[in-house]
Design a protein around this motif. Structure first.
Motif, short mmCIF file in Angstrom:
data_model
loop_
_atom_site.label_atom_id
_atom_site.label_comp_id
_atom_site.label_asym_id
_atom_site.label_seq_id
_atom_site.Cartn_x
_atom_site.Cartn_y
_atom_site.Cartn_z
N CYS A 213 40.68 40.17 40.31
CA CYS A 213 39.80 39.00 40.20
C CYS A 213 40.01 38.36 38.83
N GLU A 214 40.19 37.06 38.80
CA GLU A 214 40.48 36.38 37.53
C GLU A 214 39.23 36.17 36.68
N PHE A 215 38.06 36.55 37.19
CA PHE A 215 36.85 36.55 36.38
C PHE A 215 36.54 37.95 35.86
N CYS A 216 36.41 38.91 36.79
CA CYS A 216 35.90 40.23 36.39
C CYS A 216 36.92 41.37 36.43
N GLY A 217 38.08 41.14 37.06
CA GLY A 217 39.10 42.18 37.11
C GLY A 217 39.02 43.11 38.30
N ALA A 218 38.04 42.92 39.20
CA ALA A 218 37.94 43.76 40.40
C ALA A 218 39.19 43.56 41.26
N THR A 219 39.51 44.57 42.06
CA THR A 219 40.76 44.51 42.84
C THR A 219 40.55 44.46 44.35
N ALA A 220 39.33 44.60 44.83
CA ALA A 220 39.06 44.65 46.27
C ALA A 220 38.74 43.29 46.86
N ASP A 221 39.25 43.04 48.06
CA ASP A 221 38.90 41.86 48.86
C ASP A 221 39.05 40.53 48.13
N LEU A 222 40.16 40.33 47.45
CA LEU A 222 40.38 39.09 46.71
C LEU A 222 40.67 37.94 47.67
#
Length: 173
Positions: A14-23
């Motif tokens: 995610c380009e905001f928070c860095g999460a990697t799931a369900d982009l």
């Protein structure tokens, strides 16, 4: 941009928070698209402190991410968000987009950025001149329109009447 190219640019995060799931790709006109997780795609995440991730994302080298962060920070009424937005160092390209898109910024009574189609709530009773009724405090006005040349005015429907409302008398729902 193809989703695979977008995810490669974003490092599959995610380009905001860095999460990697369900982009998923989110359009940021006129700049392009960014990859966001489900939480960052929500207007109001379950945990409002989640938006603190924008402080780091504000330093992205990608112009489209800079623009998306700048816009999201403008929608938040938190003091830290105002400070982060004011402290952003934007590329010339992004600065041009913000000036075109934000030539007239409409803000509610709390300083939260209003955009076309938002829902607002009246914070005081308003006598509607020429319509012979009073718009009551607490009334939700859905799908507002912005008055292009006046940051202090929006338009919306109350009791099936299209009226002009001063932004100082509304808060974003």
């Amino acid at each position: 941009m193809a989703l695979s190219d977008l995810l490669a640019r974003a490092g599959n995060a995610c380009e905001f928070c860095g999460a990697t799931a369900d982009l998923a790709a989110v359009d940021v006109p006129p700049a392009g698209e960014i990859a966001l997780c489900p939480v960052c795609r929500e207007d109001v995440p379950a945990d409002a402190s989640h938006w603190r991730c924008l402080e780091g994302a504000a330093w992205s080298a990608e112009p489209v991410v800079q623009l998306a962060v700048w816009r999201k920070l403008g929608q938040l009424a938190e003091p830290w968000a105002v400070e982060a937005r004011e402290g952003m160092v934007l590329s010339d390209e992004v600065q041009g987009w913000t000036e075109v898109a934000g030539a007239v910024e409409h803000r509610d009574s709390n300083g939260v950025l209003l955009v076309q189609g938002d829902t607002v709530v009246l914070i005081k009773d308003l006598v509607v001149k020429g319509a012979n009724f009073t718009a009551k405090r607490g009334t939700a006005v859905r799908r507002i329109s912005l008055v292009a040349d006046n940051a202090g005015q929006i338009e919306g429907r109350v009791e099936d009447q299209r009226i002009v409302i001063l932004t100082e008398f509304v808060k974003k729902a």
